[in-house]
Design a protein around this motif. Structure first.
Motif, PDB file in Angstrom:
ATOM      1  N   PRO A 241     -45.341 -44.011  10.232  1.00 50.16           N
ATOM      2  CA  PRO A 241     -45.623 -42.612   9.906  1.00 50.16           C
ATOM      3  C   PRO A 241     -44.981 -41.674  10.925  1.00 50.16           C
ATOM      4  O   PRO A 241     -44.789 -42.047  12.078  1.00 50.16           O
ATOM      5  CB  PRO A 241     -47.147 -42.514   9.978  1.00 50.16           C
ATOM      6  CG  PRO A 241     -47.635 -43.904  10.052  1.00 50.16           C
ATOM      7  CD  PRO A 241     -46.541 -44.756  10.573  1.00 50.16           C
ATOM      8  N   ARG A 242     -44.693 -40.476  10.462  1.00 51.15           N
ATOM      9  CA  ARG A 242     -44.003 -39.501  11.295  1.00 51.15           C
ATOM     10  C   ARG A 242     -44.675 -39.266  12.639  1.00 51.15           C
ATOM     11  O   ARG A 242     -44.025 -39.233  13.681  1.00 51.15           O
ATOM     12  CB  ARG A 242     -43.953 -38.155  10.560  1.00 51.15           C
ATOM     13  CG  ARG A 242     -42.859 -38.095   9.577  1.00 51.15           C
ATOM     14  CD  ARG A 242     -42.995 -36.875   8.692  1.00 51.15           C
ATOM     15  NE  ARG A 242     -41.852 -36.857   7.803  1.00 51.15           N
ATOM     16  CZ  ARG A 242     -40.745 -36.209   8.077  1.00 51.15           C
ATOM     17  NH1 ARG A 242     -40.645 -35.479   9.154  1.00 51.15           N
ATOM     18  NH2 ARG A 242     -39.727 -36.267   7.261  1.00 51.15           N
ATOM     19  N   VAL A 527     -43.504 -24.148  18.266  1.00 53.78           N
ATOM     20  CA  VAL A 527     -42.920 -25.437  17.914  1.00 53.78           C
ATOM     21  C   VAL A 527     -41.697 -25.228  17.020  1.00 53.78           C
ATOM     22  O   VAL A 527     -41.752 -24.491  16.032  1.00 53.78           O
ATOM     23  CB  VAL A 527     -43.953 -26.324  17.195  1.00 53.78           C
ATOM     24  CG1 VAL A 527     -43.310 -27.639  16.755  1.00 53.78           C
ATOM     25  CG2 VAL A 527     -45.141 -26.590  18.099  1.00 53.78           C
ATOM     26  N   LEU A 528     -40.609 -25.867  17.398  1.00 50.79           N
ATOM     27  CA  LEU A 528     -39.384 -25.812  16.610  1.00 50.79           C
ATOM     28  C   LEU A 528     -39.192 -27.151  15.915  1.00 50.79           C
ATOM     29  O   LEU A 528     -39.412 -28.212  16.492  1.00 50.79           O
ATOM     30  CB  LEU A 528     -38.173 -25.587  17.522  1.00 50.79           C
ATOM     31  CG  LEU A 528     -37.830 -24.160  17.934  1.00 50.79           C
ATOM     32  CD1 LEU A 528     -36.833 -24.198  19.068  1.00 50.79           C
ATOM     33  CD2 LEU A 528     -37.264 -23.377  16.776  1.00 50.79           C
ATOM     34  N   ARG A 529     -38.816 -27.073  14.641  1.00 46.67           N
ATOM     35  CA  ARG A 529     -38.449 -28.295  13.942  1.00 46.67           C
ATOM     36  C   ARG A 529     -37.249 -27.972  13.076  1.00 46.67           C
ATOM     37  O   ARG A 529     -37.239 -26.954  12.371  1.00 46.67           O
ATOM     38  CB  ARG A 529     -39.604 -28.793  13.093  1.00 46.67           C
ATOM     39  CG  ARG A 529     -39.324 -30.168  12.526  1.00 46.67           C
ATOM     40  CD  ARG A 529     -40.264 -30.599  11.412  1.00 46.67           C
ATOM     41  NE  ARG A 529     -41.542 -29.974  11.438  1.00 46.67           N
ATOM     42  CZ  ARG A 529     -42.028 -29.290  10.402  1.00 46.67           C
ATOM     43  NH1 ARG A 529     -41.331 -29.143   9.307  1.00 46.67           N
ATOM     44  NH2 ARG A 529     -43.214 -28.746  10.466  1.00 46.67           N
ATOM     45  N   ASP A 530     -36.252 -28.835  13.110  1.00 49.18           N
ATOM     46  CA  ASP A 530     -35.039 -28.632  12.326  1.00 49.18           C
ATOM     47  C   ASP A 530     -34.552 -27.190  12.393  1.00 49.18           C
ATOM     48  O   ASP A 530     -34.268 -26.557  11.385  1.00 49.18           O
ATOM     49  CB  ASP A 530     -35.266 -29.041  10.863  1.00 49.18           C
ATOM     50  CG  ASP A 530     -35.461 -30.531  10.745  1.00 49.18           C
ATOM     51  OD1 ASP A 530     -35.061 -31.240  11.694  1.00 49.18           O
ATOM     52  OD2 ASP A 530     -36.007 -30.978   9.735  1.00 49.18           O
ATOM     53  N   THR A 553     -45.070 -32.762  11.238  1.00 53.60           N
ATOM     54  CA  THR A 553     -45.388 -32.351   9.870  1.00 53.60           C
ATOM     55  C   THR A 553     -44.135 -32.264   9.026  1.00 53.60           C
ATOM     56  O   THR A 553     -43.095 -31.826   9.488  1.00 53.60           O
ATOM     57  CB  THR A 553     -46.084 -30.973   9.879  1.00 53.60           C
ATOM     58  OG1 THR A 553     -47.147 -31.036  10.796  1.00 53.60           O
ATOM     59  CG2 THR A 553     -46.622 -30.641   8.499  1.00 53.60           C
ATOM     60  N   HIS A 554     -44.293 -32.698   7.791  1.00 48.05           N
ATOM     61  CA  HIS A 554     -43.141 -32.695   6.888  1.00 48.05           C
ATOM     62  C   HIS A 554     -43.441 -31.749   5.744  1.00 48.05           C
ATOM     63  O   HIS A 554     -44.502 -31.814   5.165  1.00 48.05           O
ATOM     64  CB  HIS A 554     -42.935 -34.116   6.356  1.00 48.05           C
ATOM     65  CG  HIS A 554     -41.840 -34.203   5.352  1.00 48.05           C
ATOM     66  ND1 HIS A 554     -40.584 -33.715   5.596  1.00 48.05           N
ATOM     67  CD2 HIS A 554     -41.808 -34.723   4.117  1.00 48.05           C
ATOM     68  CE1 HIS A 554     -39.822 -33.947   4.541  1.00 48.05           C
ATOM     69  NE2 HIS A 554     -40.538 -34.547   3.629  1.00 48.05           N
TER      70      HIS A 554
END
Lengths: 555, 335
Positions: A241-242, A527-530, A553-554
């Protein structure tokens, strides 16, 4: 470390195509790889993940023979392998496409594919044969491109595919891709993945280095995580899992909690080699503001060093609205108040450094707006940013920070003098005093202020760079990975310094991959994602867990 | 005078060229009869050492500017051609117009400065490699000089212009005084202001400088412009010395002697720390070497060889590999 130590999930598999056992490599006193094991099966896409310094690139360099290993064993199809150069590895069936595409821009696709392996006829290069071969290699990827086109006229994505075609032209059995997607956009990435899947279905093994979570889940069959030069876990993607993957990469413990953390099979947890000092029972009882996890590598500072979450001041020092820059930031919102330390968390490649560069004027945003002190702010250069009271200590201390052969004193005075200009030179006495004062205040350990800064340890170099900015009395200080590669004592000193700076009214943007650091130092974390800011965690809920969840989180 | 003469780097960079110079002088003392014969005629000194100083001055004047360019991590190959351009302009103004002497001087300096500025723009704005950017003017500059002189050698009998390089003051030829004054002024300018620190910082790590808010492009641009101006001054001296402007031969191969002087003087070709006094010593050393060879009947065709060997020796001594080996050997020798 004895080999039996690592229990791999793949042990049951008959025999892998590639088996790496107990691979070790040291650079000086630093272990880049410490008894790492890795199995790559036939007809599979295997993702190799890890943050900076985890050992991914060293592993690949050893595999391709670009650097020699200290110890350990490679077996390809059960036979021992000892590559002495990338060419040698190619001969054995291991082809590599590096991050920077190594093609010759002004030659045709066909020439690039067959370069160094030309077929000859009567002593001359047989162009027809080369063309046929190149067409075959391109067709194998499911592409139809005119192979006589010049490489420089193709898009980066096509160039990447040409590089792969070249790698496959040598009857490769294992294809290594080192961060192949970092310069590709979404559609180009999708195209690359389609090709990879086809190659896998045709029996090829692919070892794929990346740090983009979404891509791993989109394409990989297996995931191996390295951290701090050690093998941490290898599992099938479906059983990883992520949140557990992020935890493994960052080296933090997973705790059962009320959120959707439990998705992973509980029995898998032991293969997550977490820090030995992690104590679940202690961590669960952490409703207070104290750090919920202790980091084995750095002694926890006294609890009072965690700043009290004070009520947010109404006035923002810096605010970013929908800032974007093609290829580096997709969407960023951020605000920092005076006297506040805001953490910027996210995995490698999530856009942390890129965002810092935009704020510091090294890159210019395409769209969105920034304001500083209530005034519009769009710096065109670091000089603009500095004139407005913004300072940055760069992630890459050596390349962007220190001026190696200049003295500690000159390095400290550089930014202040740059601000004063060429003609308003500080007197010798003032220079001595300012530097001596800051050296004492920050505890920079140097033989003398006249010693070249390159002779200092990493931690002391970092302190000197901080001193450089404190001399200019900034309003906003951006710290990009300020504690990377420095010792525990210096880390603590820097954390203490940040605490005292924010109490003096300075705004701090603190970029770090060490979550405990962010939790200890900051009152708020973004928080930074992609390449997007996806969440903000503030106040008492600022815990490593929450930040990790936001990263994993996706959507 | 104490703060800008930083003893440590200056001393170490001066030690090598001065030691080599002392060796060369000693050699001449023993094996070159008449080397030190100096006579006084018409309130001017004549003799080999004076000749050397006179010729070394030209190299030294350009070397002062070149030192700053090399400190920024660049190089200027066009100085020889700029000498020709400045000489041509000065000669044309002196012969074809009634321009007052200060204007002639100013025009030569300005021509050099503009040429240097062009180099600087190519390097800082177009990001050309310095060696390529300045190669353009090195080749094109002589053409420009030919255009100015219409392909002729312009001789002149201008009183002030011809006396510039052919008079003495306090026993030394004027060009030597010009070189000394220029070096002192440049030393003061760079060490009393922050320019010296910026030049060294930019040459050492220009990325870090940009991050620290230093205007690295402006610093480089100024260095190239200054170097061009120095070449203009040298052009004035050169044409004054021969009382003519020769677009083909003025300053021919000067850039090589100048770069050699700077490198011998302890300024590394990779940029960073620089020493103007070292470059002066280097210029005198090279001229002494050249003169010694002439006096020992080494033909002009062979003369570049010892110079080449000197370059090689300096570069080898400066290479990090050799430095590491040497320091390792020394530390092994210690108990």
């Amino acid at each position: 470390m004895p080999r039996g130590n690592v229990v791999d999930d793949l042990v049951s598999e008959p025999s892998p195509l590639l088996r790496v056992s107990a691979l070790s490599k040291r650079y000086g006193r630093v272990a880049a790889l410490d008894a790492v094991d890795l199995d790559v099966s036939r007809a599979s896409i295997h993702a190799l993940m890890g943050e900076n310094g985890a050992g991914k690139s060293t592993l690949i360099k050893c595999l391709t023979g670009a650097v020699s290993r200290d110890s350990g064993r490679f077996q390809l199809d059960g036979r021992d392998l000892d590559p002495t150069s990338p060419r040698d590895a190619e001969g054995a069936g291991i082809s590599t496409v590096f991050q920077e595409i190594n093609l010759i821009p002004h030659m045709s696709i066909a020439e690039n594919i067959t370069l160094g392996r030309e077929s000859f006829r009567a002593g001359l290069i047989d162009r027809k044969a080369a063309r046929r071969r190149a067409e075959g290699a391109i067709a194998r990827l499911g592409l139809s491109i005119d192979v006589s086109r010049e490489v420089s006229s193709c898009s980066i994505a096509i160039q990447q595919l040409v590089a792969i075609a070249r790698a496959l032209d040598v009857q490769a059995r294992l294809l290594i891709l080192d961060e192949p997607t970092s310069s590709l956009d979404r559609t180009e990435t999708a195209r690359l993945f389609e090709t990879l899947r086809r190659l896998r279905d045709a029996g090829l093994a692919v070892l794929f280095v990346t740090h983009f979570l979404d891509q791993v889940y989109a394409v990989a069959d297996q995931i191996t995580v390295l951290r701090d030069a050690k093998h941490v876990a290898t599992r099938a993607t479906s059983a990883f899992p992520r949140l557990e993957l992020v935890s493994a990469m960052l080296g933090r413990a997973i705790l059962p909690s009320s959120t959707s953390v439990n998705a992973g099979p509980e029995q898998q947890s032991p293969s997550l080699a977490t820090k030995p000092s992690t104590n679940p029972s202690q961590a669960v009882s952490s409703p207070s503001g104290s750090p919920p996890f202790t980091d084995g590598s750095s002694a926890a500072p006294p609890p009072e060093s965690r700043p009290e979450p004070s009520p947010r001041p109404t006035r923002d020092l810096l605010s970013l609205r929908a800032v974007s820059l093609a290829g580096s930031i997709e969407h960023a919102d951020l605000s920092i108040a005076p006297g506040e330390a805001v953490g910027l968390a996210g995995l490698l490649g999530s856009g942390r450094t890129e965002l810092a560069k935009v704020i510091f004027g090294l890159d210019r945003a395409d769209s969105g707006s920034m304001s500083l002190d209530g005034q519009p702010y769009s710096p065109r250069s670091p000089r603009d940013a500095i004139a407005r009271g913004v300072a940055l200590t760069p992630e890459n201390r050596k390349a962007d920070g220190i001026v190696p052969s200049l003295s500690v004193r000159e390095n400290i005075l550089l930014a202040l003098q740059a601000r004063l200009g060429v003609w308003r030179s500080l007197s010798t006495r003032r220079r001595r005093d300012i530097a001596a004062d800051l050296i004492a205040k920050l505890g920079v350990k140097a033989a003398s202020a006249d010693a070249p800064i390159a002779s200092l340890s990493g931690g002391n170099q970092q302190k000197a760079l901080l001193a450089r900015w404190l001399a200019t009395d900034p309003k906003l200080l951006i710290l990009d990975e300020p504690t990377r590669g420095i010792d525990v004592g210096a880390k603590q000193a820097i954390e203490r310094l940040i605490a005292s700076l924010i109490s003096g009214g300075l705004g701090v943007l603190f970029i770090s991959s060490e979550l405990p650091e962010i939790v200890r130092t900051c009152t708020r974390a973004c928080v930074l994602r992609d390449r997007r800011t996806v969440a903000e965690v503030a106040g008492p809920s600022l815990t490593e867990e929450r930040v990790m969840e936001a990263i994993a989180t996706h959507d | 005078m104490t703060s800008f003469l930083r003893p440590r780097p200056a001393l170490t960079s001066l030690a090598w060229p001065l030691a080599a110079l002392a060796l060369l002088v000693l050699f001449n003392l023993l094996f070159t009869p008449g080397f030190f014969n100096i006579e006084l005629r018409d309130a001017r000194l004549f003799g080999t050492p004076i000749d050397i100083l006179n010729h070394a001055s030209k190299v030294a004047i350009v070397a002062v500017g070149m030192t700053l360019v090399i400190a920024t991590g660049g190089v200027d190959l066009s100085v020889g051609a700029v000498v020709a351009i400045a000489g041509a302009i000065a000669a044309m103004l002196a012969t074809r117009t009634q321009a007052p002497f200060p204007l002639v001087v100013l025009a030569a300096l300005a021509a050099g400065g503009v040429a240097g500025l062009c180099n600087g723009v190519l390097v800082t704005r177009l990001r050309l490699q310095p060696i390529v950017a300045t190669l353009v003017l090195m080749v094109a500059g002589r053409g420009v000089a030919q255009l100015i002189t219409d392909g002729l050698i312009i001789t002149f009998e201008h009183r002030e212009l011809s006396s510039l390089a052919n008079t003495s003051f306090a026993l030394l030829p004027i060009p030597a005084w010009i070189a000394i004054a220029l070096a002192l002024a440049t030393g003061l300018l760079t060490r009393r202001t922050a320019a010296g620190m910026f030049l060294e910082a930019v040459g050492d790590n220009d990325r870090a400088c940009r991050y620290a808010g230093v205007n690295d492009r402006a610093i480089k641009l100024a260095a190239y412009a200054f170097c061009g101006g120095c070449a203009g001054l040298a052009g004035l001296v050169e044409c004054s010395y021969i009382k003519a402007a020769d677009a083909n031969n003025a300053g021919l191969f000067l850039e090589l002697d100048v770069i050699l002087a700077v490198v011998i003087g302890g300024t590394s070709l990779s940029g960073g720390r620089f020493s103007i006094s070292g470059s002066l010593a280097g210029a005198v050393l090279i001229q002494t070497l050249t003169k010694t060879m002439y006096m020992h009947d080494v033909s002009a065709d062979v003369a570049p060889l010892p110079k080449a060997i000197a370059v090689l020796a300096v570069c080898v001594l400066q290479s990090p590999v050799v430095k590491d080996r040497v320091s390792a050997a020394f530390s092994r020798g210690r108990p």
